[in-house]
Enzyme design. Structure first.
Site, PDB file in Angstrom:
ATOM      1  N   HIS A 156      88.688 -24.350 -22.030  1.00 53.85           N
ATOM      2  CA  HIS A 156      88.387 -22.966 -22.385  1.00 53.85           C
ATOM      3  C   HIS A 156      88.103 -22.220 -21.085  1.00 53.85           C
ATOM      4  CE1 HIS A 156      88.065 -24.315 -26.543  1.00 53.85           C
ATOM      5  NE2 HIS A 156      87.258 -25.282 -26.135  1.00 53.85           N
ATOM      6  N   CYS A 183      92.536 -26.631 -27.163  1.00 49.83           N
ATOM      7  CA  CYS A 183      91.530 -27.473 -27.796  1.00 49.83           C
ATOM      8  C   CYS A 183      91.891 -27.803 -29.240  1.00 49.83           C
ATOM      9  CB  CYS A 183      90.149 -26.827 -27.664  1.00 49.83           C
ATOM     10  SG  CYS A 183      88.780 -27.999 -27.879  1.00 49.83           S
TER      11      CYS A 183
END
Length: 242
Positions: free
Chosen positions: A195, A94
């Site tokens: 995630h 990310c």
């Protein structure tokens, strides 16, 4: 004389650790130890020197100001670049993925910030935020395919340059923002958006990172409970269930 432990280096958890991505470091360390391989998890705080002898380095997700601080400190320290030159693996998730590129934007005015430049990607704010469960298909180096599951939550959309290849093809979700590709790879640097933590959800990807770092294949682990959880998670994503 026993071999030195394999060093798994978690970078700047206090800056880039708000989505539980520290779990990726735990997964890598555990999967080595379950195979009888001595492993050491090293957590580096901002301002501390980064060890140059790590096998795998990890970056996680965070907010705008954290990204700027992480970039500035990693560039000033320099050890990560030396480690990559020596063959280490870098896995970034990310915000960590975004700062590995040439540039990314922050804030309402989309200020352009120079990245680390270890991945040939550029990130800009997208027209909508990518939030939700994702599923993509990864083609492994041996030609076999494996699904990657995770949860994405990012406002940046990433474009790959000619010197980067996608990590995977999106089946569900936004991925890099085009709902077509997920993540980017250049040599031993891999970036991805999900995630989860992603390596807990995707043990084959975790072992791929370890095999790259060690330069050899690893014996498979017989962990049916992990595979059962993974199968249920993939089914839930495909069926649109939480």
């Amino acid at each position: 004389m026993s071999a030195a432990p394999v060093k798994i280096v978690l970078l700047y958890q206090s800056l880039l650790g708000i989505y539980g991505d520290h779990g990726n470091a735990v997964v890598l360390t555990k999967r080595l130890k379950w195979r009888g391989i001595d492993a050491e998890l090293i957590s580096v705080d901002p301002g501390d020197p980064v060890p140059a002898d790590g096998a795998v380095y990890l970056l996680g997700g965070g907010e705008d100001t954290a990204q700027i601080t992480a970039v500035n400190q990693l560039r000033a320290d320099g050890a990560l670049f030396s480690a990559l030159d020596d063959g280490a693996v870098l896995f970034a998730v990310c915000a960590g993925y975004q700062i590995c590129g040439h540039s990314f934007t922050i804030g309402a005015r989309d200020e352009v910030i120079e990245g680390l430049g270890v991945l040939d990607v550029e990130t800009r704010r997208g027209p909508e935020r990518a939030v939700g469960e994702s599923l993509s298909r990864w083609t492994r180096p041996d030609g076999a395919t494996s699904l990657i599951t995770g949860f994405e939550n990012h406002g940046g959309w990433t474009t790959l340059g000619s010197d980067a290849t996608p990590l995977a093809a999106v089946e569900k979700g936004w991925g890099n923002g085009d709902s077509t590709t997920e993540g980017a790879v250049k040599g031993r640097v891999i970036g991805a958006y999900p995630h989860g933590p992603i390596l807990a959800r995707n043990p084959e990807l975790a072992d791929h990172l370890l095999e790259q770092a060690l330069g050899r294949s690893l014996d498979p682990l017989d962990l049916p409970e992990i595979e059962a959880l993974r199968t249920r998670r993939v089914s839930a994503v495909r069926e649109g269930r939480p």
